[in-house]
Each structure stands twice: as C-alpha cells, then as structure tokens.
Design a protein around this motif. Structure first.
Motif, PDB file in Angstrom:
ATOM      1  N   SER A   1       8.366 -12.243 -29.702  1.00 33.74           N
ATOM      2  CA  SER A   1       6.943 -11.917 -29.876  1.00 33.74           C
ATOM      3  C   SER A   1       6.276 -11.583 -28.544  1.00 33.74           C
ATOM      4  N   THR A   2       6.654 -12.294 -27.483  1.00 32.68           N
ATOM      5  CA  THR A   2       6.080 -12.018 -26.157  1.00 32.68           C
ATOM      6  C   THR A   2       6.575 -10.673 -25.630  1.00 32.68           C
ATOM      7  N   THR A   3       7.845 -10.386 -25.858  1.00 33.29           N
ATOM      8  CA  THR A   3       8.391  -9.090 -25.455  1.00 33.29           C
ATOM      9  C   THR A   3       7.675  -7.954 -26.181  1.00 33.29           C
ATOM     10  N   ALA A   4       7.446  -8.141 -27.474  1.00 29.81           N
ATOM     11  CA  ALA A   4       6.733  -7.128 -28.254  1.00 29.81           C
ATOM     12  C   ALA A   4       5.312  -6.940 -27.740  1.00 29.81           C
ATOM     13  N   LEU A   5       4.654  -8.045 -27.372  1.00 36.42           N
ATOM     14  CA  LEU A   5       3.293  -7.953 -26.842  1.00 36.42           C
ATOM     15  C   LEU A   5       3.277  -7.151 -25.537  1.00 36.42           C
ATOM     16  N   LEU A   6       4.242  -7.424 -24.653  1.00 38.22           N
ATOM     17  CA  LEU A   6       4.331  -6.648 -23.416  1.00 38.22           C
ATOM     18  C   LEU A   6       4.504  -5.165 -23.718  1.00 38.22           C
ATOM     19  N   GLY A   7       5.380  -4.875 -24.678  1.00 40.06           N
ATOM     20  CA  GLY A   7       5.616  -3.488 -25.038  1.00 40.06           C
ATOM     21  C   GLY A   7       4.378  -2.806 -25.582  1.00 40.06           C
ATOM     22  N   TRP A   8       3.655  -3.489 -26.453  1.00 44.40           N
ATOM     23  CA  TRP A   8       2.454  -2.901 -27.034  1.00 44.40           C
ATOM     24  C   TRP A   8       1.352  -2.719 -25.988  1.00 44.40           C
ATOM     25  N   LEU A   9       1.194  -3.701 -25.098  1.00 40.71           N
ATOM     26  CA  LEU A   9       0.190  -3.564 -24.043  1.00 40.71           C
ATOM     27  C   LEU A   9       0.521  -2.352 -23.160  1.00 40.71           C
ATOM     28  N   GLY A  10       1.795  -2.229 -22.801  1.00 42.77           N
ATOM     29  CA  GLY A  10       2.197  -1.101 -21.982  1.00 42.77           C
ATOM     30  C   GLY A  10       2.013   0.228 -22.685  1.00 42.77           C
ATOM     31  N   ALA A  11       2.373   0.284 -23.967  1.00 40.55           N
ATOM     32  CA  ALA A  11       2.256   1.536 -24.723  1.00 40.55           C
ATOM     33  C   ALA A  11       0.800   1.957 -24.880  1.00 40.55           C
ATOM     34  N   VAL A  12      -0.071   0.992 -25.201  1.00 40.44           N
ATOM     35  CA  VAL A  12      -1.496   1.303 -25.366  1.00 40.44           C
ATOM     36  C   VAL A  12      -2.089   1.801 -24.050  1.00 40.44           C
ATOM     37  N   GLY A  13      -1.761   1.118 -22.942  1.00 40.55           N
ATOM     38  CA  GLY A  13      -2.274   1.544 -21.640  1.00 40.55           C
ATOM     39  C   GLY A  13      -1.762   2.910 -21.244  1.00 40.55           C
TER      40      GLY A  13
ATOM     41  N   LEU B   1       9.210  -4.245 -18.142  1.00 33.99           N
ATOM     42  CA  LEU B   1       9.543  -5.657 -18.360  1.00 33.99           C
ATOM     43  C   LEU B   1       9.956  -5.897 -19.804  1.00 33.99           C
ATOM     44  N   ALA B   2       9.282  -5.227 -20.738  1.00 34.17           N
ATOM     45  CA  ALA B   2       9.654  -5.363 -22.146  1.00 34.17           C
ATOM     46  C   ALA B   2      11.054  -4.792 -22.388  1.00 34.17           C
ATOM     47  N   CYS B   3      11.357  -3.652 -21.772  1.00 32.93           N
ATOM     48  CA  CYS B   3      12.693  -3.058 -21.919  1.00 32.93           C
ATOM     49  C   CYS B   3      13.765  -3.967 -21.332  1.00 32.93           C
ATOM     50  N   GLU B   4      13.471  -4.566 -20.177  1.00 29.55           N
ATOM     51  CA  GLU B   4      14.438  -5.456 -19.537  1.00 29.55           C
ATOM     52  C   GLU B   4      14.688  -6.697 -20.402  1.00 29.55           C
ATOM     53  N   GLN B   5      13.618  -7.245 -20.956  1.00 26.54           N
ATOM     54  CA  GLN B   5      13.753  -8.414 -21.828  1.00 26.54           C
ATOM     55  C   GLN B   5      14.517  -8.057 -23.104  1.00 26.54           C
ATOM     56  N   ARG B   6      14.237  -6.889 -23.630  1.00 26.70           N
ATOM     57  CA  ARG B   6      14.908  -6.482 -24.871  1.00 26.70           C
ATOM     58  C   ARG B   6      16.406  -6.320 -24.646  1.00 26.70           C
ATOM     59  N   GLN B   7      16.778  -5.720 -23.523  1.00 26.71           N
ATOM     60  CA  GLN B   7      18.200  -5.566 -23.229  1.00 26.71           C
ATOM     61  C   GLN B   7      18.862  -6.904 -22.914  1.00 26.71           C
ATOM     62  N   ARG B   8      18.115  -7.816 -22.330  1.00 28.44           N
ATOM     63  CA  ARG B   8      18.663  -9.111 -21.939  1.00 28.44           C
ATOM     64  C   ARG B   8      19.210  -9.870 -23.140  1.00 28.44           C
ATOM     65  N   ARG B   9      18.579  -9.692 -24.295  1.00 33.48           N
ATOM     66  CA  ARG B   9      19.037 -10.430 -25.479  1.00 33.48           C
ATOM     67  C   ARG B   9      20.339  -9.865 -26.035  1.00 33.48           C
ATOM     68  N   GLY B  10      20.721  -8.654 -25.649  1.00 36.85           N
ATOM     69  CA  GLY B  10      22.018  -8.113 -25.986  1.00 36.85           C
ATOM     70  C   GLY B  10      22.186  -7.607 -27.398  1.00 36.85           C
ATOM     71  N   ASP B  11      21.122  -7.473 -28.156  1.00 36.39           N
ATOM     72  CA  ASP B  11      21.237  -7.019 -29.547  1.00 36.39           C
ATOM     73  C   ASP B  11      20.431  -5.749 -29.796  1.00 36.39           C
ATOM     74  N   TRP B  12      20.315  -4.935 -28.766  1.00 38.32           N
ATOM     75  CA  TRP B  12      19.471  -3.750 -28.853  1.00 38.32           C
ATOM     76  C   TRP B  12      20.288  -2.579 -29.379  1.00 38.32           C
ATOM     77  N   HIS B  13      19.873  -2.056 -30.519  1.00 35.02           N
ATOM     78  CA  HIS B  13      20.491  -0.869 -31.097  1.00 35.02           C
ATOM     79  C   HIS B  13      19.416   0.217 -31.189  1.00 35.02           C
ATOM     80  N   PRO B  14      19.266   1.011 -30.128  1.00 36.43           N
ATOM     81  CA  PRO B  14      18.171   1.994 -30.082  1.00 36.43           C
ATOM     82  C   PRO B  14      18.308   3.046 -31.164  1.00 36.43           C
TER      83      PRO B  14
END
Length: 398
Positions: free
Chosen positions: A245-257, A289-302
């Motif tokens: 949820s925190t990673t998603a929030l970072l992503g949304w804040l970045g996308a909106v900005g 930071l959101a991208c780095e966190q998302r990759q860190r979890r190792g389950d990213w299927h873009p």
C-alpha cells in the motif's frame, strides 16, 4: 562487514521495467518536442478531436523530460556505485571514471565527428552559421562539457549539436561526484550538501531569468535534479521493503505530480513559479522509489503492452544523441513534398520507428561493443553494458 549505508541483500542486478518505462516516456517526449517545433500537432487534423492545449503539451515537454532523465541518472548511477563499493565514501575513482568514459565517449566522439563532416560539406540543418560561432569552438564546447554555456553566450547551435547541452551538465556533475563523496566521507555531510543543492533549484533557476537560453541550460538547476536522484539512491539503500500500500501511494503521488507538471504545466507554473521544476523532480523520485520497492519484492510481471516504450528506455541514450538526424530528414521530406499540414501527425508515425531503429543500430554496432571493449581495458572489473547500464539521458534536450 559493510557499512550502514550499504545496499540490502535483495537482488537488483536486473533491469527495472518501471524505470525503463519512465525513461521511454521521457525520450518520446523529447522526440515529440523536436518534431513539434517544426510540425506542430495543434495545426494538424488531430486538433479536430483533441484539445489544442493537450497537443501543445505533447509537443513542448522536452525540457521537462530532460530533468526526468537527470533524476533517473542520479538514482541509477549512485545506486550502482553503492552496490559496487558498499558506500559512496569508498568509491573507486578510477573505476567510476572508466565506466563513465566507456559509456559516454564512443557515441559522443562519433556524433561530433559526423557533425563536423556535415558542417564542412555545408549540409543544410547541420551548418554552424550564427555570428560568433565556429566549428572548432563547438567541438571544444561539446568535448569540454560546456556546450550549454557556449550556447548561452552565442545562441543556439544546430539541433544535433544542441542536444549535447544536457550531457555537459550531467558529466560535469559526475566529474566532481567521486571527489565530493571522498572529501565528505561522512554520510551526513554528503547528504547535507546534496540536500542544499537539490533545494536550490527554484532559486538558481529564477536568478538566471535575464538570459532565456542560459536559464534553461545552466549547470546548477540540472545538477540539483541529479542530486535529487542521488539522494533517492541513498534512501533506497537504507530503507526496508515497504508494504504494498505504501509503494502504491508513492507511485500515485509521483504519477499525479508528473502529470500535473507535464500536462498542466501552465497551472503549476502559475501556482509555484520556479518551484514547479522541483515538484517535477520530486515526483520522478517518488516514481523511482516505487519502482525500486516493486522490484525488491521479486514478483513484478510488467504489462506486455508498453513493452515498446520500455525498449525506448533501454535505448534512451543512443536515441537521444541520434534522433535529430531522423527529425531533420523527415521534416525536410515533409516540406519538400508539399504535404498538407493537417496530415502532419502522420509524419510522427514515420519518424518514431525510424528514431528507434537508428538508436538500436547505434547501440548494437557502436556503443555496446565500444563500452565492453573500453571497459575491459580501463576498469579493474569487466563492464557489462547489457546489465544495469547507468544511462544519461542521459540525456537529454529541449
């Protein structure tokens, strides 16, 4: 035992698809900008179905896109340095400079050589003809990392030369970066210097308002954006894996900005003035930071659909340096053929794949083999250009 600021044990050696996507978006905006200066989308038939303000924003975000590159560059290069040496205070200057030289110089030298020949042949679009400018001084400015200053004093150079203004800023930053890391040693002191540089962006940008070219291309605002990326890499290295949820929030804040400063930049400028570039760069940092966190979890299927845009990101440096050859050729063809301006948007569909193909050819036949060859001879450890290549903009121009 590695120092406290070393990178966590998770594997980040593979390319990050989110960062490649962001780079791809930035380089497409740069290409759109340079075509749009010559074939504006708002004058085409697209204006019948889309708002002209939206079409204008698609065409005139090249400058902002370069600052996106600056932040990404700081984030990736500092992050790679942390993974290699554990701490920026232990950076190996020889290896660092060798990697930068191997990555940057082959394409840069080839571009300068080709442009010099085209100038001597008096080719249209490539001839340096402005009063006070000359080929020898342009070469010195390009290779001496002060082409931005040279343009600020003498005016714009032809488009293929002009793109090198951002490289002057970026590589001058990286000339001093290892020295700064070694001189400060203590992480807190380094962070303080980087924070002061990052936060200076609105004031340094506003202070240069007397010269439009220099205001756009001055060293300090661009270096401020790179510093923000470096700070992001330091933060990422010390942070733990965040909840989804925190990673998603970072992503949304970045996308909106990012959307606010690119699609509705006029409003942001009215509200924030020179601070809107700081909002842009901080938004990019949130996305990184959101991208780095998302990759860190190792389950990213873009998603596969934007794969073409990620491929642009992987080739962003090569496309950035070479795309003006395509832009000039397509625009000249457009004008010589007497094409209807209303159908000008179709020429974008021709230029975009040609820009990608030229960039891919430069990567395959020039930058990748040269980077590998030089890396093996200049650095203590082998450089793998296809792994986590620190990319400039790595890039970049408006």
């Amino acid at each position: 035992m590695p120092p406290a600021e070393s990178v966590p044990a998770h594997d980040t050696s593979t390319r990050n698809p989110g960062i490649d996507l962001l780079r791809g978006l930035a380089i497409v905006l740069v290409v759109f900008n340079h075509i749009g200066l010559r074939i504006p989308l708002k004058k085409t038939a697209l204006a019948d179905v889309l708002p002209t303000w939206f079409l204008s924003r698609l065409n005139y975000n090249g400058y902002e896109a370069v600052f996106v590159f600056f932040v990404i560059s700081g984030f990736l290069i500092a992050g790679n340095a942390l993974r290699r040496w554990g701490s920026l205070g232990q950076i190996d200057m020889r290896a660092f400079y060798a990697r930068r030289f191997a990555r940057i110089m082959p394409c840069l030298l080839m571009l300068v050589a080709v442009l010099s020949v085209l100038h001597l042949l008096a080719m249209p679009d490539y001839t340096i003809a402005r009063v006070g400018q000359s080929l020898p001084r342009a070469i010195v400015a390009a290779l001496g990392l002060h082409l931005n200053w040279y343009e600020g004093r003498t005016g714009y150079l032809p488009g293929n030369w002009d793109v090198l203004w951002s490289l002057s800023i970026e590589e001058l930053f990286y000339l001093g970066f290892p020295l700064l890391c070694l001189l400060t040693r203590h992480r807190a002191m380094l962070v303080l210097v980087l924070v002061l540089l990052a936060l200076s962006m609105p004031w340094t940008h506003a202070a240069l308002s007397g010269n439009e070219i220099w205001q756009e291309k001055a060293y300090l605002p661009g270096m401020s954006a790179i510093a923000i990326g470096v700070l992001g890499a330091l933060l990422a290295a010390r942070s733990r894996t965040l909840p989804a949820s925190t990673t998603a929030l970072l992503g949304w804040l970045g996308a909106v900005g990012l959307v606010a400063t690119t699609i509705d930049g006029a409003t942001m400028w009215h509200l924030l003035r020179d601070g809107y570039m700081l909002l842009l760069t901080l938004s990019v940092l949130c996305l990184l930071l959101a991208c780095e966190q998302r990759q860190r979890r190792g389950d990213w299927h873009p998603w596969r659909a934007p794969g073409w845009l990620r491929s642009w990101g992987r080739l962003s440096y090569e496309i950035y340096l070479s795309h003006m050859f395509v832009v000039f050729a397509v625009v000249r063809w457009f004008k010589l053929g007497g094409a209807d301006e209303r159908w000008g948007f179709l020429w974008y569909l021709l230029a975009l794949p040609l820009c990608w193909l030229l960039g891919a050819a430069v990567f395959r036949w020039l930058s990748s083999p040269c980077e590998r060859w030089l890396g093996q001879r200049l650095a203590r450890t082998r450089i793998e250009p296809n792994a986590t290549r620190p990319t400039t903009a790595e890039l970049p121009v408006a």
